[in-house]
Design a protein around this motif. Structure first.
Motif, PDB file in Angstrom:
ATOM      1  N   PRO A   1       3.645  -3.884  -6.391  1.00 32.54           N
ATOM      2  CA  PRO A   1       4.450  -3.425  -7.910  1.00 32.54           C
ATOM      3  C   PRO A   1       5.813  -4.964  -8.013  1.00 32.54           C
ATOM      4  O   PRO A   1       5.721  -5.153  -9.102  1.00 32.54           O
ATOM      5  CB  PRO A   1       4.919  -2.317  -7.215  1.00 32.54           C
ATOM      6  N   ASN A   2       5.843  -5.348  -6.857  1.00 31.04           N
ATOM      7  CA  ASN A   2       6.439  -6.790  -6.994  1.00 31.04           C
ATOM      8  C   ASN A   2       5.924  -7.698  -6.242  1.00 31.04           C
ATOM      9  O   ASN A   2       4.614  -6.913  -4.821  1.00 31.04           O
ATOM     10  CB  ASN A   2       7.622  -6.213  -6.687  1.00 31.04           C
ATOM     11  N   ALA A   3       6.137  -9.112  -5.881  1.00 28.88           N
ATOM     12  CA  ALA A   3       6.033  -9.345  -5.150  1.00 28.88           C
ATOM     13  C   ALA A   3       6.224  -9.187  -3.785  1.00 28.88           C
ATOM     14  O   ALA A   3       5.927 -10.351  -2.559  1.00 28.88           O
ATOM     15  CB  ALA A   3       6.871 -11.739  -5.427  1.00 28.88           C
ATOM     16  N   SER A   4       6.880  -8.560  -2.746  1.00 31.65           N
ATOM     17  CA  SER A   4       7.709  -8.853  -2.102  1.00 31.65           C
ATOM     18  C   SER A   4       6.863  -7.622  -1.234  1.00 31.65           C
ATOM     19  O   SER A   4       7.638  -6.825  -0.247  1.00 31.65           O
ATOM     20  CB  SER A   4       9.160  -8.620  -1.544  1.00 31.65           C
ATOM     21  N   PHE A   5       6.446  -6.643  -1.806  1.00 36.20           N
ATOM     22  CA  PHE A   5       5.654  -5.475  -1.293  1.00 36.20           C
ATOM     23  C   PHE A   5       4.332  -5.080  -1.788  1.00 36.20           C
ATOM     24  O   PHE A   5       4.327  -5.078  -2.972  1.00 36.20           O
ATOM     25  CB  PHE A   5       6.839  -4.259  -1.999  1.00 36.20           C
ATOM     26  N   SER A   6       3.544  -4.136  -0.928  1.00 35.57           N
ATOM     27  CA  SER A   6       2.911  -3.930  -0.616  1.00 35.57           C
ATOM     28  C   SER A   6       2.130  -2.339  -0.494  1.00 35.57           C
ATOM     29  O   SER A   6       2.401  -2.841   0.672  1.00 35.57           O
ATOM     30  CB  SER A   6       1.622  -4.606  -0.972  1.00 35.57           C
ATOM     31  N   THR A   7       1.710  -2.036  -0.988  1.00 38.80           N
ATOM     32  CA  THR A   7       1.119  -0.238  -0.422  1.00 38.80           C
ATOM     33  C   THR A   7      -0.684  -0.484  -0.258  1.00 38.80           C
ATOM     34  O   THR A   7      -1.193  -0.834  -1.700  1.00 38.80           O
ATOM     35  CB  THR A   7       1.638   0.808  -0.270  1.00 38.80           C
ATOM     36  N   LEU A   8      -1.147   0.513   0.699  1.00 39.78           N
ATOM     37  CA  LEU A   8      -3.023   0.691   0.575  1.00 39.78           C
ATOM     38  C   LEU A   8      -1.939   2.626   1.041  1.00 39.78           C
ATOM     39  O   LEU A   8      -1.998   2.453   2.206  1.00 39.78           O
ATOM     40  CB  LEU A   8      -3.085   0.152   1.825  1.00 39.78           C
ATOM     41  N   LYS A   9      -3.155   2.946   0.429  1.00 44.37           N
ATOM     42  CA  LYS A   9      -3.566   4.730   0.617  1.00 44.37           C
ATOM     43  C   LYS A   9      -4.661   5.160   0.783  1.00 44.37           C
ATOM     44  O   LYS A   9      -5.465   4.124   0.053  1.00 44.37           O
ATOM     45  CB  LYS A   9      -2.316   5.362  -0.634  1.00 44.37           C
ATOM     46  N   ILE A  10      -4.312   6.126   1.353  1.00 41.00           N
ATOM     47  CA  ILE A  10      -5.484   6.169   1.710  1.00 41.00           C
ATOM     48  C   ILE A  10      -5.930   8.325   1.502  1.00 41.00           C
ATOM     49  O   ILE A  10      -4.594   8.593   2.424  1.00 41.00           O
ATOM     50  CB  ILE A  10      -6.072   6.760   3.327  1.00 41.00           C
ATOM     51  N   GLN A  11      -5.696   8.699   0.361  1.00 44.70           N
ATOM     52  CA  GLN A  11      -5.925   9.936   0.577  1.00 44.70           C
ATOM     53  C   GLN A  11      -6.837  10.405  -0.563  1.00 44.70           C
ATOM     54  O   GLN A  11      -7.689   9.751  -0.967  1.00 44.70           O
ATOM     55  CB  GLN A  11      -4.890  10.957  -0.818  1.00 44.70           C
ATOM     56  N   PRO A  12      -7.866  11.697   0.395  1.00 46.20           N
ATOM     57  CA  PRO A  12      -7.398  12.348   2.256  1.00 46.20           C
ATOM     58  C   PRO A  12      -7.695  10.949   3.000  1.00 46.20           C
ATOM     59  O   PRO A  12      -9.380  10.717   3.033  1.00 46.20           O
ATOM     60  CB  PRO A  12      -7.849  13.745   1.750  1.00 46.20           C
ATOM     61  N   SER A  13      -7.297  11.327   4.145  1.00 48.72           N
ATOM     62  CA  SER A  13      -7.535  10.773   5.133  1.00 48.72           C
ATOM     63  C   SER A  13      -8.993  11.240   5.713  1.00 48.72           C
ATOM     64  O   SER A  13      -9.176  12.478   5.753  1.00 48.72           O
ATOM     65  CB  SER A  13      -6.817   9.759   5.888  1.00 48.72           C
ATOM     66  N   GLU A  14      -9.617  10.745   6.495  1.00 48.18           N
ATOM     67  CA  GLU A  14     -10.900  11.025   7.198  1.00 48.18           C
ATOM     68  C   GLU A  14     -11.116  10.170   8.877  1.00 48.18           C
ATOM     69  O   GLU A  14     -10.802   9.612   8.659  1.00 48.18           O
ATOM     70  CB  GLU A  14     -12.122  10.969   6.701  1.00 48.18           C
ATOM     71  N   PRO A  15     -11.415  10.705   9.751  1.00 45.88           N
ATOM     72  CA  PRO A  15     -11.745   9.941  11.476  1.00 45.88           C
ATOM     73  C   PRO A  15     -11.879   8.885  10.897  1.00 45.88           C
ATOM     74  O   PRO A  15     -11.675   8.124  11.675  1.00 45.88           O
ATOM     75  CB  PRO A  15     -12.554  11.420  11.635  1.00 45.88           C
ATOM     76  N   ARG A  16     -12.983   8.666  10.701  1.00 43.77           N
ATOM     77  CA  ARG A  16     -13.987   7.407  10.613  1.00 43.77           C
ATOM     78  C   ARG A  16     -12.930   6.197  10.002  1.00 43.77           C
ATOM     79  O   ARG A  16     -13.060   4.736   9.826  1.00 43.77           O
ATOM     80  CB  ARG A  16     -15.310   7.486   9.536  1.00 43.77           C
ATOM     81  N   ASP A  17     -11.832   6.611   9.585  1.00 44.72           N
ATOM     82  CA  ASP A  17     -10.516   5.220   8.688  1.00 44.72           C
ATOM     83  C   ASP A  17      -9.893   4.889   9.761  1.00 44.72           C
ATOM     84  O   ASP A  17      -9.264   4.435   9.813  1.00 44.72           O
ATOM     85  CB  ASP A  17      -9.788   6.055   7.589  1.00 44.72           C
ATOM     86  N   SER A  18      -9.905   5.285  10.899  1.00 40.67           N
ATOM     87  CA  SER A  18      -9.255   4.957  11.855  1.00 40.67           C
ATOM     88  C   SER A  18      -9.819   3.442  12.093  1.00 40.67           C
ATOM     89  O   SER A  18     -10.951   3.156  12.352  1.00 40.67           O
ATOM     90  CB  SER A  18      -9.517   6.027  13.289  1.00 40.67           C
ATOM     91  N   ALA A  19      -8.886   2.170  11.841  1.00 43.96           N
ATOM     92  CA  ALA A  19      -9.185   1.402  12.609  1.00 43.96           C
ATOM     93  C   ALA A  19      -7.333   0.621  12.453  1.00 43.96           C
ATOM     94  O   ALA A  19      -6.394   1.593  12.689  1.00 43.96           O
ATOM     95  CB  ALA A  19      -9.927   1.117  11.335  1.00 43.96           C
ATOM     96  N   VAL A  20      -7.066  -0.653  12.816  1.00 38.50           N
ATOM     97  CA  VAL A  20      -6.319  -1.543  12.325  1.00 38.50           C
ATOM     98  C   VAL A  20      -6.359  -2.139  11.574  1.00 38.50           C
ATOM     99  O   VAL A  20      -7.548  -2.958  11.007  1.00 38.50           O
ATOM    100  CB  VAL A  20      -6.190  -2.646  13.871  1.00 38.50           C
ATOM    101  N   TYR A  21      -5.726  -1.631  10.616  1.00 42.13           N
ATOM    102  CA  TYR A  21      -4.922  -2.301   8.837  1.00 42.13           C
ATOM    103  C   TYR A  21      -3.839  -3.818   8.944  1.00 42.13           C
ATOM    104  O   TYR A  21      -2.872  -3.652   9.557  1.00 42.13           O
ATOM    105  CB  TYR A  21      -4.563  -1.244   8.309  1.00 42.13           C
ATOM    106  N   PHE A  22      -4.601  -4.514   8.200  1.00 42.77           N
ATOM    107  CA  PHE A  22      -3.673  -6.177   9.062  1.00 42.77           C
ATOM    108  C   PHE A  22      -3.557  -7.032   7.269  1.00 42.77           C
ATOM    109  O   PHE A  22      -5.123  -6.461   6.228  1.00 42.77           O
ATOM    110  CB  PHE A  22      -4.481  -7.368   9.031  1.00 42.77           C
ATOM    111  N   CYS A  23      -2.361  -6.775   7.261  1.00 40.62           N
ATOM    112  CA  CYS A  23      -2.050  -7.238   5.685  1.00 40.62           C
ATOM    113  C   CYS A  23      -1.494  -8.791   5.806  1.00 40.62           C
ATOM    114  O   CYS A  23      -1.186  -9.314   7.361  1.00 40.62           O
ATOM    115  CB  CYS A  23      -0.558  -6.835   5.560  1.00 40.62           C
ATOM    116  N   ALA A  24      -2.141  -9.713   4.775  1.00 41.57           N
ATOM    117  CA  ALA A  24      -1.897 -11.243   5.560  1.00 41.57           C
ATOM    118  C   ALA A  24      -1.426 -12.003   4.194  1.00 41.57           C
ATOM    119  O   ALA A  24      -1.294 -10.843   3.197  1.00 41.57           O
ATOM    120  CB  ALA A  24      -3.518 -11.882   5.702  1.00 41.57           C
ATOM    121  N   SER A  25      -1.009 -13.079   4.582  1.00 40.41           N
ATOM    122  CA  SER A  25      -0.192 -13.564   2.645  1.00 40.41           C
ATOM    123  C   SER A  25      -0.944 -15.593   3.460  1.00 40.41           C
ATOM    124  O   SER A  25      -1.158 -15.720   4.101  1.00 40.41           O
ATOM    125  CB  SER A  25       0.799 -13.460   2.529  1.00 40.41           C
ATOM    126  N   SER A  26      -0.669 -15.459   2.125  1.00 44.95           N
ATOM    127  CA  SER A  26      -0.840 -17.449   2.150  1.00 44.95           C
ATOM    128  C   SER A  26      -0.199 -17.997   1.003  1.00 44.95           C
ATOM    129  O   SER A  26      -0.086 -16.968  -0.502  1.00 44.95           O
ATOM    130  CB  SER A  26      -3.115 -17.469   1.961  1.00 44.95           C
TER     131      SER A  26
END
Lengths: 110, 112
Positions: free
Chosen positions: B70-95
């Motif tokens: 929504p703006n330059a200083s914030f982002s979201t990643l949404k999972i709906q509905p979640s499932e067991p196979r979504d289990s992971a490490v989620y990384f955010c990066a910027s450049s």
């Protein structure tokens, strides 16, 4: 589709050794290549960025080279230390997109 | 600079629940990336933004995943509905520009 291979998958060396980690990629049309380290359970730390017009970059005991035409990069670590133990990831970049290899897991034994 | 900030650091949820992961990029950076890391598939790019606009979402696995900036200083990643196979490490990066990417510490998601 870019494919990245890192050899070896794992490496164990005594402290003080100089070592070389290898990375190869299938699509040579890259803009840059980045090397990262990842400690267990942690995020990625950027080590070096090589632009496609460059042949190498150095930072302290680390030196990375890039041969774009042959699709290869190497990371040279001089005088290895136990604190260098981590997984090292190579990521060639096409535009803004990085493609990661599986990494080389390095263990430096005191 | 505080670097890329992600929250929460750990999330445990039950299958079917909605999960929202948050990211604050480095101030001044104009690119933001979401990655997922699993033992089976390694590190995969899910989506990236330039100046808050989604540029490439081809890595988003399915419609259950959505991302916003929504703006330059914030982002979201949404999972709906979640499932067991979504289990992971989620990384955010910027450049800044399409140059050196800086990663956050990651969010370890476990879906039971």
């Amino acid at each position: 589709k870019q494919e990245v291979t890192q050899i070896p998958a794992a490496l164990s060396v005594p402290e003080g050794e100089n070592l070389v980690l290898n990375c190869s990629f299938t699509d040579s049309a890259i803009y840059n290549l980045q090397w990262f380290r990842q400690d267990p359970g942690k995020g990625l730390t950027s080590l070096l960025l090589i632009q496609s017009s460059q042949r190498e970059q150095t930072s302290g005991r680390l030196n990375a080279s890039l041969d774009k035409s042959s699709g290869r990069s190497t990371l040279y670590i001089a005088a290895s230390q136990p604190g260098d133990s981590a997984t090292y990831l190579c990521a060639p970049g096409s535009g803004s997109r990085l493609t990661f290899g599986e990494g080389t897991q390095l263990t430096v034994n005191p | 600079d505080a670097g890329v900030i992600q929250s929460p650091r750990h999330e445990v949820t039950e299958m079917g629940q909605e999960v929202t992961l948050r990211c604050k990029p480095i101030s001044g950076h104009d690119y933001l990336f979401w990655y997922r890391q699993t033992m089976m598939r390694g590190l995969e790019l899910l989506i990236y933004f330039n100046n808050n606009v989604p540029i490439d979402d081809s890595g988003m696995p399915e419609d259950r995943f959505s991302a916003k900036m929504p703006n330059a200083s914030f982002s979201t990643l949404k999972i709906q509905p979640s499932e067991p196979r979504d289990s992971a490490v989620y990384f955010c990066a910027s450049s800044l520009g399409a140059l050196e990417q800086y990663f956050g510490p990651g969010t370890r998601l476990t879906v039971t």
